[in-house]
Structures are given as structure tokens and as C-alpha cells.
Design a protein around this motif. Sequence first.
Motif, PDB file in Angstrom:
ATOM      1  N   VAL A  55       0.473  -1.593   0.181  1.00 58.51           N
ATOM      2  CA  VAL A  55       0.029   0.364   0.238  1.00 58.51           C
ATOM      3  C   VAL A  55       1.114   1.192   0.324  1.00 58.51           C
ATOM      4  O   VAL A  55       1.147   2.088  -0.615  1.00 58.51           O
ATOM      5  CB  VAL A  55      -0.931  -0.322   1.601  1.00 58.51           C
ATOM      6  N   ALA A  56       1.575   1.219   0.831  1.00 59.00           N
ATOM      7  CA  ALA A  56       2.973   2.188   0.795  1.00 59.00           C
ATOM      8  C   ALA A  56       3.830   2.335  -0.397  1.00 59.00           C
ATOM      9  O   ALA A  56       3.036   3.875  -1.011  1.00 59.00           O
ATOM     10  CB  ALA A  56       3.670   2.251   1.863  1.00 59.00           C
ATOM     11  N   ALA A  57       3.366   1.418  -0.684  1.00 55.44           N
ATOM     12  CA  ALA A  57       4.687   1.345  -2.139  1.00 55.44           C
ATOM     13  C   ALA A  57       3.645   1.789  -3.466  1.00 55.44           C
ATOM     14  O   ALA A  57       4.261   2.984  -4.497  1.00 55.44           O
ATOM     15  CB  ALA A  57       5.047   0.514  -2.534  1.00 55.44           C
ATOM     16  N   SER A  58       2.768   1.379  -3.234  1.00 55.94           N
ATOM     17  CA  SER A  58       2.061   2.485  -3.933  1.00 55.94           C
ATOM     18  C   SER A  58       1.021   3.768  -4.127  1.00 55.94           C
ATOM     19  O   SER A  58       0.858   4.251  -4.667  1.00 55.94           O
ATOM     20  CB  SER A  58       0.310   1.199  -4.522  1.00 55.94           C
ATOM     21  N   ARG A  59       0.799   4.107  -2.850  1.00 57.50           N
ATOM     22  CA  ARG A  59       0.776   5.478  -2.799  1.00 57.50           C
ATOM     23  C   ARG A  59       1.977   6.666  -3.431  1.00 57.50           C
ATOM     24  O   ARG A  59       1.854   7.065  -3.860  1.00 57.50           O
ATOM     25  CB  ARG A  59       0.445   5.648  -1.622  1.00 57.50           C
ATOM     26  N   LEU A  60       3.349   6.141  -2.665  1.00 56.31           N
ATOM     27  CA  LEU A  60       4.219   6.799  -3.274  1.00 56.31           C
ATOM     28  C   LEU A  60       4.593   6.819  -5.106  1.00 56.31           C
ATOM     29  O   LEU A  60       4.547   7.851  -5.301  1.00 56.31           O
ATOM     30  CB  LEU A  60       5.857   5.785  -2.775  1.00 56.31           C
ATOM     31  N   HIS A  61       3.826   5.598  -5.582  1.00 54.69           N
ATOM     32  CA  HIS A  61       3.749   5.412  -6.800  1.00 54.69           C
ATOM     33  C   HIS A  61       2.819   6.325  -7.471  1.00 54.69           C
ATOM     34  O   HIS A  61       3.068   7.155  -8.473  1.00 54.69           O
ATOM     35  CB  HIS A  61       3.658   4.079  -7.587  1.00 54.69           C
ATOM     36  N   ALA A  62       1.604   6.796  -6.440  1.00 55.84           N
ATOM     37  CA  ALA A  62       0.779   7.216  -7.487  1.00 55.84           C
ATOM     38  C   ALA A  62       1.037   8.956  -6.846  1.00 55.84           C
ATOM     39  O   ALA A  62       1.106  10.045  -8.027  1.00 55.84           O
ATOM     40  CB  ALA A  62      -0.422   7.203  -6.957  1.00 55.84           C
ATOM     41  N   ILE A  63       1.711   9.453  -5.830  1.00 54.41           N
ATOM     42  CA  ILE A  63       2.228  10.355  -5.052  1.00 54.41           C
ATOM     43  C   ILE A  63       3.099  11.121  -6.814  1.00 54.41           C
ATOM     44  O   ILE A  63       2.831  11.506  -6.994  1.00 54.41           O
ATOM     45  CB  ILE A  63       2.574  10.719  -4.266  1.00 54.41           C
TER      46      ILE A  63
ATOM     47  N   ALA B  17       3.357  10.110  -9.630  1.00 53.96           N
ATOM     48  CA  ALA B  17       2.887   9.784 -11.015  1.00 53.96           C
ATOM     49  C   ALA B  17       2.032  11.010 -11.054  1.00 53.96           C
ATOM     50  O   ALA B  17       2.048  11.965 -12.093  1.00 53.96           O
ATOM     51  CB  ALA B  17       2.098   8.521 -11.316  1.00 53.96           C
ATOM     52  N   SER B  18       1.911  11.906  -9.826  1.00 52.72           N
ATOM     53  CA  SER B  18       0.942  12.812 -10.113  1.00 52.72           C
ATOM     54  C   SER B  18       1.482  14.206 -10.302  1.00 52.72           C
ATOM     55  O   SER B  18       1.263  15.221 -10.973  1.00 52.72           O
ATOM     56  CB  SER B  18       0.043  13.207  -8.989  1.00 52.72           C
ATOM     57  N   PHE B  19       3.023  14.020  -9.856  1.00 55.25           N
ATOM     58  CA  PHE B  19       3.443  14.683  -9.848  1.00 55.25           C
ATOM     59  C   PHE B  19       4.931  15.153 -11.063  1.00 55.25           C
ATOM     60  O   PHE B  19       5.528  15.821 -10.940  1.00 55.25           O
ATOM     61  CB  PHE B  19       4.378  15.169  -8.291  1.00 55.25           C
ATOM     62  N   HIS B  20       4.270  13.916 -11.509  1.00 48.79           N
ATOM     63  CA  HIS B  20       5.191  14.173 -13.170  1.00 48.79           C
ATOM     64  C   HIS B  20       6.660  13.647 -12.481  1.00 48.79           C
ATOM     65  O   HIS B  20       7.821  14.169 -12.746  1.00 48.79           O
ATOM     66  CB  HIS B  20       5.387  14.397 -14.330  1.00 48.79           C
ATOM     67  N   ALA B  21       7.094  12.767 -11.383  1.00 49.11           N
ATOM     68  CA  ALA B  21       8.582  12.307 -11.082  1.00 49.11           C
ATOM     69  C   ALA B  21       8.726  11.007 -11.354  1.00 49.11           C
ATOM     70  O   ALA B  21       9.317  10.284 -10.394  1.00 49.11           O
ATOM     71  CB  ALA B  21       8.567  12.482 -10.245  1.00 49.11           C
ATOM     72  N   PRO B  22       9.329  10.912 -12.280  1.00 46.00           N
ATOM     73  CA  PRO B  22       9.465   9.390 -13.068  1.00 46.00           C
ATOM     74  C   PRO B  22      10.726   9.048 -12.608  1.00 46.00           C
ATOM     75  O   PRO B  22      10.736   7.661 -12.186  1.00 46.00           O
ATOM     76  CB  PRO B  22      10.181   9.839 -14.566  1.00 46.00           C
ATOM     77  N   GLU B  23      11.799   9.159 -11.756  1.00 46.09           N
ATOM     78  CA  GLU B  23      12.588   8.800 -11.210  1.00 46.09           C
ATOM     79  C   GLU B  23      11.885   7.683  -9.423  1.00 46.09           C
ATOM     80  O   GLU B  23      12.867   6.486  -8.888  1.00 46.09           O
ATOM     81  CB  GLU B  23      13.670   9.672 -10.104  1.00 46.09           C
ATOM     82  N   LEU B  24      10.661   8.414  -9.458  1.00 45.93           N
ATOM     83  CA  LEU B  24      10.894   8.302  -7.738  1.00 45.93           C
ATOM     84  C   LEU B  24       9.538   7.396  -8.544  1.00 45.93           C
ATOM     85  O   LEU B  24       9.129   6.231  -7.476  1.00 45.93           O
ATOM     86  CB  LEU B  24       9.658   9.582  -7.195  1.00 45.93           C
ATOM     87  N   MET B  25       8.894   7.112  -9.202  1.00 39.55           N
ATOM     88  CA  MET B  25       8.100   6.151  -9.669  1.00 39.55           C
ATOM     89  C   MET B  25       9.001   4.880 -10.085  1.00 39.55           C
ATOM     90  O   MET B  25       8.493   3.928  -9.866  1.00 39.55           O
ATOM     91  CB  MET B  25       7.176   6.752 -11.015  1.00 39.55           C
ATOM     92  N   ASP B  26      10.298   5.277 -10.871  1.00 38.19           N
ATOM     93  CA  ASP B  26      11.026   3.813 -10.698  1.00 38.19           C
ATOM     94  C   ASP B  26      11.023   3.133  -9.543  1.00 38.19           C
ATOM     95  O   ASP B  26      11.391   2.047  -9.177  1.00 38.19           O
ATOM     96  CB  ASP B  26      11.894   3.824 -11.449  1.00 38.19           C
TER      97      ASP B  26
END
Length: 98
Positions: free
Chosen positions: A52-60, A62-71
Motif C-alpha cells: 500500500v505504501a509503495a503504491s501510494r508513493l507511486h501515485a504521488i 505519477a501525479s507530480f510527473h517524477a519518473p525517478e520516484l515512480m521507478d
Amino acid sequence: MAYHSTSFDAALATAAGDDPSLRLELRAAFTDSVARQLDLLRRARCDGNWEVAASRLHAIAASFHAPELMDLAEEARTAAPGEPTVLQRIDTFVEALS
């Protein structure tokens, strides 16, 4: 060194327009949200909480267009709960935001 990404900066500019104080406020909100999810990842003791925490981090990210953090979030999602190398890399990202 502060985190800079063309897509991240563009997302902030689109959301804040010509208001530099709003841009700073949005960046601070992003930083706080990422730090909160990192804290939840650190405290996760089961696969479900970690996921859940990893998925929320991914969503955050994505919403700010931070591809490094998405990875990084995707890497966390597939890692075992508490994986120290993933946590360290996300922590380094958070430090770069400050």
C-alpha cells in the motif's frame, strides 16, 4: 543538491502558473507526502502495508510527473518489506527534494 526534473518542474509550473509562492507550497506538499510514505514503508511489517505504501508513493510520483520516484516506488513494490537498499534510495531522493 535539490531535485530537478524537467517533467516535475513543468508539472509544478502548470499547477502554479506564475505564482512562485504556490510553486514552493506545492513542492513542499510533494516533499511531505513522499516523506510520509517513506515513513510508512519503514514501519511496514507485512506485505500488505508495504504494498500500500509503495503504491501510494507511486501515485504521488505519477501525479507530480517524477519518473525517478515512480521507478523507485515500483522497485519498492516488488521488494520484500523493509528492503534496506530500496529505503535508502528513496531516502536519498527525499533529501534531494529539500
